[in-house]
Design an enzyme around this catalytic site. Structure first.
Site, PDB file in Angstrom:
ATOM      1  N   PHE A 197       0.712  -1.335   0.107  1.00  0.00           N
ATOM      2  CA  PHE A 197      -0.054  -0.003   0.009  1.00  0.00           C
ATOM      3  C   PHE A 197       1.302   1.487   0.084  1.00  0.00           C
ATOM      4  O   PHE A 197       1.819   1.466   0.419  1.00  0.00           O
ATOM      5  CB  PHE A 197      -0.493   0.263   0.920  1.00  0.00           C
ATOM      6  CG  PHE A 197      -2.612  -0.280   1.182  1.00  0.00           C
ATOM      7  CD1 PHE A 197      -3.179  -0.965   0.140  1.00  0.00           C
ATOM      8  CD2 PHE A 197      -3.409   1.373   1.580  1.00  0.00           C
ATOM      9  CE1 PHE A 197      -4.254  -1.020  -0.429  1.00  0.00           C
ATOM     10  CE2 PHE A 197      -4.289   1.137   1.025  1.00  0.00           C
ATOM     11  CZ  PHE A 197      -5.157   0.694   0.459  1.00  0.00           C
TER      12      PHE A 197
ATOM     13  N   GLN B  63      -7.604  14.821   4.790  1.00  0.00           N
ATOM     14  CA  GLN B  63      -6.855  13.735   4.004  1.00  0.00           C
ATOM     15  C   GLN B  63      -7.354  13.521   2.550  1.00  0.00           C
ATOM     16  O   GLN B  63      -9.086  13.855   3.031  1.00  0.00           O
ATOM     17  CB  GLN B  63      -6.524  12.538   4.246  1.00  0.00           C
ATOM     18  CG  GLN B  63      -6.130  11.454   3.155  1.00  0.00           C
ATOM     19  CD  GLN B  63      -5.359   9.908   3.269  1.00  0.00           C
ATOM     20  OE1 GLN B  63      -5.745   9.582   4.044  1.00  0.00           O
ATOM     21  NE2 GLN B  63      -4.330  10.313   4.006  1.00  0.00           N
TER      22      GLN B  63
ATOM     23  N   GLU C 131      -7.331   1.995  -2.450  1.00  0.00           N
ATOM     24  CA  GLU C 131      -6.237   2.365  -2.961  1.00  0.00           C
ATOM     25  C   GLU C 131      -5.796   0.607  -3.224  1.00  0.00           C
ATOM     26  O   GLU C 131      -4.506   0.817  -4.205  1.00  0.00           O
ATOM     27  CB  GLU C 131      -4.892   2.744  -1.338  1.00  0.00           C
ATOM     28  CG  GLU C 131      -3.662   3.284  -1.732  1.00  0.00           C
ATOM     29  CD  GLU C 131      -3.125   4.131  -0.785  1.00  0.00           C
ATOM     30  OE1 GLU C 131      -3.411   4.641   0.219  1.00  0.00           O
ATOM     31  OE2 GLU C 131      -2.591   3.868  -0.736  1.00  0.00           O
TER      32      GLU C 131
ATOM     33  N   ARG D 245      -0.774   9.676   0.086  1.00  0.00           N
ATOM     34  CA  ARG D 245      -1.509   9.650  -0.026  1.00  0.00           C
ATOM     35  C   ARG D 245      -1.665  11.550  -0.473  1.00  0.00           C
ATOM     36  O   ARG D 245      -2.190  11.909  -1.713  1.00  0.00           O
ATOM     37  CB  ARG D 245      -2.494   9.951   0.653  1.00  0.00           C
ATOM     38  CG  ARG D 245      -3.387   8.817   0.574  1.00  0.00           C
ATOM     39  CD  ARG D 245      -4.706   7.978   1.762  1.00  0.00           C
ATOM     40  NE  ARG D 245      -5.114   6.237   1.358  1.00  0.00           N
ATOM     41  CZ  ARG D 245      -5.731   6.034   2.151  1.00  0.00           C
ATOM     42  NH1 ARG D 245      -5.992   6.577   3.221  1.00  0.00           N
ATOM     43  NH2 ARG D 245      -5.929   4.540   1.530  1.00  0.00           N
TER      44      ARG D 245
ATOM     45  N   ARG E 298      -2.458  10.386   7.416  1.00  0.00           N
ATOM     46  CA  ARG E 298      -2.600   8.982   7.447  1.00  0.00           C
ATOM     47  C   ARG E 298      -2.197   8.386   6.312  1.00  0.00           C
ATOM     48  O   ARG E 298      -2.426   8.463   4.707  1.00  0.00           O
ATOM     49  CB  ARG E 298      -4.331   8.731   7.860  1.00  0.00           C
ATOM     50  CG  ARG E 298      -4.021   7.221   8.305  1.00  0.00           C
ATOM     51  CD  ARG E 298      -5.802   6.735   8.937  1.00  0.00           C
ATOM     52  NE  ARG E 298      -7.120   7.547   7.455  1.00  0.00           N
ATOM     53  CZ  ARG E 298      -7.253   6.017   6.448  1.00  0.00           C
ATOM     54  NH1 ARG E 298      -6.857   4.956   7.111  1.00  0.00           N
ATOM     55  NH2 ARG E 298      -7.898   6.696   5.615  1.00  0.00           N
TER      56      ARG E 298
HETATM   57  C1  LIG Z   1     -15.193   4.306   1.783  1.00  0.00           C
HETATM   58  C2  LIG Z   1     -14.064   4.604   2.535  1.00  0.00           C
HETATM   59  C3  LIG Z   1     -12.429   3.494   2.781  1.00  0.00           C
HETATM   60  C4  LIG Z   1     -11.930   3.181   3.651  1.00  0.00           C
HETATM   61  N1  LIG Z   1     -10.643   2.743   3.621  1.00  0.00           N
HETATM   62  C5  LIG Z   1     -10.347   1.903   4.517  1.00  0.00           C
HETATM   63  C6  LIG Z   1      -8.774   1.380   4.067  1.00  0.00           C
HETATM   64  O1  LIG Z   1      -8.977   0.021   3.707  1.00  0.00           O
HETATM   65  N2  LIG Z   1      -8.185   1.076   5.374  1.00  0.00           N
HETATM   66  C7  LIG Z   1      -8.679   1.888   6.599  1.00  0.00           C
HETATM   67  O2  LIG Z   1      -7.178   1.358   7.527  1.00  0.00           O
HETATM   68  N3  LIG Z   1      -9.749   2.556   7.014  1.00  0.00           N
HETATM   69  C8  LIG Z   1      -9.755   3.201   6.481  1.00  0.00           C
HETATM   70  N4  LIG Z   1     -10.859   3.881   5.565  1.00  0.00           N
HETATM   71  C9  LIG Z   1     -11.102   5.087   6.860  1.00  0.00           C
HETATM   72  C10 LIG Z   1     -11.848   4.244   7.885  1.00  0.00           C
HETATM   73  O3  LIG Z   1     -13.365   3.540   7.206  1.00  0.00           O
HETATM   74  C11 LIG Z   1     -12.721   5.494   8.998  1.00  0.00           C
HETATM   75  O4  LIG Z   1     -11.615   6.210   9.304  1.00  0.00           O
HETATM   76  C12 LIG Z   1     -12.950   4.354  10.137  1.00  0.00           C
HETATM   77  O5  LIG Z   1     -13.843   2.961   9.684  1.00  0.00           O
HETATM   78  C13 LIG Z   1     -13.744   5.362  11.063  1.00  0.00           C
HETATM   79  O6  LIG Z   1     -13.836   4.175  12.281  1.00  0.00           O
HETATM   80  P1  LIG Z   1     -14.398   4.685  13.500  1.00  0.00           P
HETATM   81  O7  LIG Z   1     -14.876   3.865  14.142  1.00  0.00           O
HETATM   82  O8  LIG Z   1     -13.677   5.959  13.949  1.00  0.00           O
HETATM   83  O9  LIG Z   1     -15.713   5.606  13.283  1.00  0.00           O
HETATM   84  P2  LIG Z   1     -16.992   5.219  12.158  1.00  0.00           P
HETATM   85  O10 LIG Z   1     -16.966   3.763  11.501  1.00  0.00           O
HETATM   86  O11 LIG Z   1     -17.224   6.357  10.718  1.00  0.00           O
HETATM   87  O12 LIG Z   1     -18.031   5.148  13.378  1.00  0.00           O
HETATM   88  C14 LIG Z   1     -18.522   6.143  13.588  1.00  0.00           C
HETATM   89  C15 LIG Z   1     -20.000   5.911  14.126  1.00  0.00           C
HETATM   90  O13 LIG Z   1     -20.524   7.043  15.005  1.00  0.00           O
HETATM   91  C16 LIG Z   1     -21.448   6.651  14.861  1.00  0.00           C
HETATM   92  N5  LIG Z   1     -22.557   8.620  15.254  1.00  0.00           N
HETATM   93  C17 LIG Z   1     -21.413   9.704  14.803  1.00  0.00           C
HETATM   94  N6  LIG Z   1     -21.904  10.782  15.586  1.00  0.00           N
HETATM   95  C18 LIG Z   1     -22.949  10.267  16.196  1.00  0.00           C
HETATM   96  C19 LIG Z   1     -24.066  11.335  17.284  1.00  0.00           C
HETATM   97  N7  LIG Z   1     -24.164  11.927  17.188  1.00  0.00           N
HETATM   98  N8  LIG Z   1     -24.795  10.339  18.301  1.00  0.00           N
HETATM   99  C20 LIG Z   1     -24.891   8.118  17.706  1.00  0.00           C
HETATM  100  N9  LIG Z   1     -23.767   8.305  16.864  1.00  0.00           N
HETATM  101  C21 LIG Z   1     -22.771   9.120  16.361  1.00  0.00           C
HETATM  102  C22 LIG Z   1     -21.595   6.534  13.930  1.00  0.00           C
HETATM  103  O14 LIG Z   1     -23.559   6.465  13.874  1.00  0.00           O
HETATM  104  C23 LIG Z   1     -21.276   5.540  13.494  1.00  0.00           C
HETATM  105  O15 LIG Z   1     -21.630   4.828  13.884  1.00  0.00           O
HETATM  106  C24 LIG Z   1     -11.998   4.747   4.872  1.00  0.00           C
HETATM  107  C25 LIG Z   1     -12.789   5.509   4.498  1.00  0.00           C
HETATM  108  C26 LIG Z   1     -13.756   5.590   3.811  1.00  0.00           C
HETATM  109  C27 LIG Z   1     -15.271   6.299   3.866  1.00  0.00           C
END
Ligand SMILES: Cc1cc2nc3c(=O)[nH]c(=O)nc-3n(C[C@H](O)[C@H](O)[C@H](O)COP(=O)(O)OP(=O)(O)OC[C@H]3O[C@@H](n4cnc5c(N)ncnc54)[C@H](O)[C@@H]3O)c2cc1C
Ligand code: SF4
Ligand code: SF4
Ligand code: FES
Ligand code: FES
Lengths: 583, 254, 295
Positions: free
Chosen positions: A130, A244, A263, A294, A394
């Site tokens: 990657f 990012q 990616e 990136r 990142r």
């Molecule tokens: C399309 C895409 C592809 C990606 N690919 C990769 C990858 O290949 N490798 C990698 O390492 N990372 C990747 N990322 C980044 C990574 O997926 C995210 O950074 C990561 O999933 C974030 O996880 P999290 O648990 O912090 O939050 P999230 O998974 O964003 O979850 C947030 C949670 O908080 C809840 N929430 C938010 N606000 C509130 C509120 N006010 N009240 C109650 N609940 C709330 C939401 O409902 C959700 O359940 C990718 C991101 C995207 C968008």
């Protein structure tokens, strides 16, 4: 656990009590839930969507951990160095150390819980290359690694007695007289009923805020609620200017503009070309070419298009045809399907058109590396909402392992805190009622400004003024527009009832979007240099002074954004040494 | 991906037909086949013409003198392939949809036409629980297939020496389709590999895995094999009947 | 920026010139009409909306455009817009579809009628209450093993598990399954989605759990499925639900409950169950998570 709140003249609410309340059910929130539940606490998880639909499910490429299955030379030290280099050394080095050391355990833990990764010939977890990772390091399963991660965590949580509140959104955190976070107010999206969570600790795992931009790979959920909840509660945010841009988002058709092209495509050998057919990456990073970090690739793509060497729909070409139909179906089936279905393009025959899209927010709530505690007692944060680990940029795949490493630490930290503290979870009734009133306001107003319209204007403003390349004049103009939008917030009115009313929900979210945008622009104005994702056209390169500080933003006495430049403590010897050896 | 394109355009055409065309067509075909088998077996006690033995009558058993004359030897054989097909996962789908309208098709409109009310729906728990003996029919069918294969070899030996006739080719196609249909059976797939969780942990696992993967390829088109082999059976029998009746004469190629 | 790109490309790209401008590519003068169910648990009716057509639009784009411009309170679920999350399931002209994966052009010349999925109670407009599914999921014995990761597992042993693992939980198979939809067997039938999950668990080389009793006698109810394959027809990620998940499970249930030879063999060998992982059919009881959607 059930108790009914009293009406008291305003909308009624329900009271729910938990030892730990986890806001967010992405990878970080679910991992925290498991950690806290394992320690025998009563845990509640709230999420704005259904379980298993958070951003984590969309992650495609993989999860970075130095297992060394494919390249035995890999180890935590190299992963640590890659992370810091790519973050341009403003990362929190202690977080990066813990992260790179613990990531392999977290991956194996997933496997223990039923996750299934692609295998090597020796029957180990396979790893793919990657961008800017020295070794092949991303554990993956096809191009749906995030799905595997979240489904595994979800099933793990479902098998415990964690209480999950789906489609419930938190709008405010409450503190008791000692200044500890002891509760939250939430509304259920389905009916609009209020829930007052009484809790001894809160873990924020709400993900990022990619929705402040128009062209984004984020869903409607990415509105930065957590960062604003924390900010309002007095927590410090770190390096908020760092946003990012993923180099490859879809450009056509318009409806999918910004949708991510993983990616993994470049990881599997995808080539970037401009309209002249040149592999222009050799002009930007001769050594790593397409697999550069990136920020570099995103700027390259941007520049190519800007200088007139773009594709018909205003992107650049990303070509993976040499992998052949079978290879693509094995390694990138989701991408194949995505392009075929949405853009009528068969990526085994034609190149894709791609352009940078907003993807991830490196900045976030400042936390203690060991426990993920913020500066506000009782408040913890992990995952994308927390800042510090990734610095100025990142690395791909580092987020998923971040979620697990620090999700677990946050859960444990919160459990520790709950067990060693005794205090009241009572809050003042007026505070509760005032918040309910504020949340209900757009519905009571009915006729007013359309919240979608304001959201759209904000997204366009950020696109225009706080994009991948920035300068002072434009940022200042953008700030003016954002502040003007902020003034219009009280005018929002929506029709309908509290029954599943997206207009009303958007009215809540848009406040968060605007607050975050303001902070981002203010920080971007402060960091007058080029570093990772922050690229100031009006400054020449990185600034040595600024390279030694983090920008800490915090709500000041007047309720305005206060920004402090805080010195990054020097790296301890055993870590600093790593950089000398290698070079 | 030309095949994919064709498949897509045919499904496109099929999708535009009203939902009831599917179940009606299946009903017509199955009922037609049933009637044909019943009538031939009742009318004729013989399915042999020179070196051709109709698959309905193979292997030739019964015909003992103490049995009533109207009992055709086919009766002793036919229950096996019929049972095999009646308990086959594909035919089950076909007749649940076509005969019982449980459901006739998948669209919301079609499902509203389901005949059985919720109180009466039992799925495969009540009477149809018998379908679980499918695997035994499957074992039996392979025995039968050995006989049919021998019959096919005999079909290539008119007057004792090798020769190719139209009839022998029909036999060959028929027996191949029957083999393919039987090999693509879900129960066989289960016995060979579906029941194993870890190939690398059991003896002969690798061979079983390969066989399983291969059977899985055939299995994907199980419905197709089910229909083709049904028609080939019919054609083979009709061909022999026509020869027997003297309507046509066999055509010799080599 | 894009204008200059177009200039450089000259006439050749004329056809696309307006598309890559930041303005959306509206199809001049063309519009789409959609009939969308508006209502709640008490009932409702179809309301017709007309919107400007945009190139390559999917039905979700159209619904969100209506939401932003004409009906702020139109309820719809979505997240990824890329067929990865399974949030946006609804019925278009009586068939379950992912709204984000269905192009409006597909319905050229036809009416477009969008309804919520109906196997579950409607909350409002295009949103149904699918929380039942999470309750069922919690009752399935999770992955259980006595071994310690990292596992040595070969691609050959796990390759067939990737298919069921693709499930995005869109619940469209649940919606179209007549056992749930028309016969309302929710209390005794887990539905295709959970057969898919049970299948990979049962076939996982390291899993030592046993879900056959759950499937046959418990609330799994796999025997209620009459393999009529409607679920397989709608799965957006192409899982062959009936052929590769349900039938293999039915075969395993048959091994355990309906095969006299297998039964005899078990008697002789003194084992209680026939699954090759055979740990005597112990089913750990486990706590279940509480799932709530409605307050
Ligand atoms: C399309 C895409 C592809 C990606 N690919 C990769 C990858 O290949 N490798 C990698 O390492 N990372 C990747 N990322 C980044 C990574 O997926 C995210 O950074 C990561 O999933 C974030 O996880 P999290 O648990 O912090 O939050 P999230 O998974 O964003 O979850 C947030 C949670 O908080 C809840 N929430 C938010 N606000 C509130 C509120 N006010 N009240 C109650 N609940 C709330 C939401 O409902 C959700 O359940 C990718 C991101 C995207 C968008
Ligand atoms: S095959 Fe079974 S599970 Fe699938 S729709 Fe038909 S009855 Fe339901
Ligand atoms: S099996 Fe297919 S149709 Fe069913 S929930 Fe999963 S993805 Fe959806
Ligand atoms: S499943 Fe059709 S023959 Fe066995
Ligand atoms: S929005 Fe995620 S599947 Fe449609």
């Amino acid at each position: 656990m059930d108790a009914n709140g009293h009406a008291n003249g305003s909308s009624p609410h329900e009271v729910r009590e938990h030892d730990v309340l986890i806001i967010g059910a992405g990878g970080a929130g679910l991992r925290a839930a498991v950690a806290a539940t394992e320690r025998g606490l009563s845990v509640g998880v709230v999420t704005k969507s259904l379980l298993g639909k958070a951003h984590t499910v969309m992650a495609e490429g993989g999860i970075a951990a130095s297992l060394g299955n494919v390249d035995p030379a890999d180890g935590w030290q190299t992963h640590f160095k890659d992370t810091l280099k790519s973050g341009k050394f403003i990362n929190n080095w202690r977080m990066a150390e813990l992260f790179s050391k613990e990531a392999p355990d977290r991956v194996y833990e997933l496997e223990q819980w039923g996750a299934l990764f692609n295998r090597t010939a020796e029957g180990k977890i396979s790893q793919r290359p990657f961008g800017a990772h020295t070794y092949r390091r991303l554990c993956h399963v096809g191009d749906r690694t995030g799905l595997e991660l979240i489904r595994t965590m979800q099933e793990k949580v479902l098998a415990t007695d964690t209480q999950v509140y789906m489609e419930t959104a938190v709008t405010k955190l409450f503190k008791n007289s000692e200044g500890r976070v002891v509760g939250a107010l939430a509304y259920t999206r389905e009916t609009g009923k209020f829930i007052h969570f009484k809790t001894k600790a809160v873990v924020l795992a709400t993900g990022g805020w990619g929705r402040i931009y128009k062209v984004t790979s984020n869903s409607w959920e990415g509105t930065g609620d957590g960062a604003v909840l924390a900010y309002d509660a007095g927590a410090e945010l770190v390096d908020m200017e760092m946003v990012q841009f993923h180099p490859t988002g879809m450009v056509w058709p318009p409806g999918v503009r910004g949708l991510l092209v993983t990616e993994g495509v470049r990881g599997e050998g995808g080539l970037l070309r401009n309209s002249k057919g040149e592999r222009y990456m050799e002009r930007y990073d001769k050594e790593r070419m397409e697999l550069s970090s990136r920020d570099v690739v995103a700027r390259a793509n941007y520049t190519e298009v800007q200088e007139g060497r773009g594709s018909p729909h205003g992107g650049v070409f990303l070509d993976i045809t040499h992998l052949g139909y079978r290879g693509i179906m094995k390694k990138l089936p989701t991408m194949h399907e995505q392009f075929l279905k949405l853009a009528d393009i068969d990526i085994s025959k034609e190149p894709m058109e791609v352009f940078p899209t907003i993807h991830y927010t490196m900045g976030g709530v400042k936390v203690d590396p060991e426990t993920c505690a913020t500066n506000v007692p009782g408040l913890f944060a992990a995952g994308e909402v927390a800042g510090g680990l990734h610095g100025a940029n990142r690395l791909g795949g580092n987020s998923l392992s971040d979620l697990l490493v620090f999700g677990r630490r946050a859960g444990m930290g919160a459990a520790e805190y709950v067990k060693s503290n005794g205090y009241s979870t009572e809050i003042r009734e007026e505070e509760l009622n005032a918040e309910k009133k504020r949340v209900m306001a757009p519905l009571e107003k009915r006729e007013g400004e359309n919240p979608y319209k304001i959201q759209q204007e904000l997204q366009e403003t950020m696109m225009e003024h706080a994009n991948l390349m920035r300068n002072e004049d434009s940022l200042k103009e953008g700030l003016g527009k954002v502040l003007a939008l902020k003034d219009r917030l009280p005018n929002i009115g929506v029709g309908g009832s509290t029954l599943f009313n997206p207009g009303w929900h958007t009215a809540q979210d848009v406040r968060h979007l605007i607050q975050i945008s303001e902070i981002i622009i203010r920080c971007a104005l402060e960091r007058t240099e080029r570093r990772g994702a922050q690229w100031r056209l009006d400054y020449d390169g990185p600034d040595e002074e600024l390279g030694r500080v983090n920008l800490i933003s915090k709500k000041d006495q007047q309720g305005e954004v206060g920004i402090e430049k805080r010195e990054i403590p020097p790296m301890p010897e055993h870590l600093a040494k790593l950089f000398e050896e290698g070079e | 991906m030309a095949y994919g394109d064709i498949a897509r355009s045919t499904t496109g055409v099929l999708r535009r037909l009203p939902w009831w065309t599917g179940p009606i067509a299946v009903t017509a075909a199955l009922v037609g086949f049933g009637i044909y088998v019943f009538v031939t077996v009742m009318l004729f006690d013989r399915g042999e013409y020179e070196n051709y033995l109709s698959p309905f009558y193979s292997p030739p058993v019964g015909g003992e003198s103490f049995l009533p004359a109207w009992l055709s030897p086919a009766i002793f054989i036919l229950w096996l392939p019929l049972g095999f097909r009646a308990t086959c996962y594909y035919y089950r789908k076909a007749y649940y949809r076509a005969f019982f309208w449980d459901p006739p098709a998948c669209s919301s409109k079609a499902q509203q036409r389901e005949l059985r009310g919720p109180e009466h729906y039992r799925g495969e728990t009540a009477l149809f629980v018998w379908n679980n003996i499918h695997r035994y029919f499957m074992y039996g069918s392979f025995v039968l297939l050995v006989f049919l294969t021998i019959d096919t070899v005999r079909a290539f030996l008119p007057e004792g020496s090798f020769g190719i006739t139209l009839g022998s080719l029909i036999f060959l196609v028929n027996v191949s389709l029957l083999w393919t249909y039987s090999l693509s059976c879900h129960s066989l797939r289960h016995v060979i590999g579906g029941s194993v969780d870890c190939y690398s942990c059991v003896k002969g696992g690798n061979a079983r895995r390969k066989a399983y993967n291969w059977l899985s390829v055939l299995n994907r088109q199980h419905a197709l094999w089910a229909w083709l082999s049904l028609f080939s059976l019919l054609i083979t029998d009709v061909y022999i009947r026509l020869l027997l009746a003297g309507v046509i004469t066999d055509f010799r190629l080599v | 920026m894009s204008d200059s790109a177009a200039e450089q490309k000259g006439m050749a790209s004329k056809a696309h010139a307006e598309v890559h401008s930041d303005e959306e590519a509206t199809l001049e003068g063309k519009s789409y009409r959609l009939k969308i169910f508006r209502g709640d648990a008490e009932g409702g009716k179809e309301v017709e909306y007309e919107i400007e057509a945009i190139e390559g639009m999917v039905v979700l784009d159209a619904v969100l455009k209506i939401q932003a411009e004409q009906a702020n309170d139109l309820a719809v679920r979505w997240n990824c817009k890329a067929a990865h999350c399974g949030s946006c399931s609804a019925e278009i002209n009586g068939r379950p579809k992912l709204l984000c994966k269905t192009r409006v052009e597909e319905y050229e010349g036809q009416e477009i009628r969008v309804h919520p999925i109906r196997a579950f109670p409607v909350i409002k407009d295009l949103v149904s209450d699918v929380s039942w599914n999470y309750g069922v999921s919690a009752q399935i014995q999770p992955f259980t093993t006595s071994e310690q990761a990292p596992f040595t597992m070969y691609e050959e042993d796990v390759e067939r598990l990737y298919e069921p693992k693709k499930c995005i939980e869109c619940f469209m198979c649940q919606d179209v399954c007549h056992v749930l939809r028309t016969h309302h067997k929710h209390p005794e039938f887990a539905g295709p989605r959970f057969f898919v999950r049970s299948q990979w668990l049962e076939m996982h080389p390291k899993d030592e759990g046993n879900r056959l009793q759950f499937l046959k006698e418990g609330r799994g109810g796999v025997q209620l499925c009459n393999i009529t394959k409607c679920c397989s027809e709608v799965c957006p990620v192409g899982i062959h639900i009936t052929d590769n998940s349900i039938i293999p499970l039915k075969e395993r249930v048959a091994d355990e409950y309906y095969d006299p030879a297998k039964w005899l063999m078990r008697k002789i060998r003194g084992r209680r169950n026939g699954s090759s992982n055979g740990n005597g059919g112990t089913r750990s009881t486990h706590a279940r998570a509480g799932i709530r959607t409605n307050g």
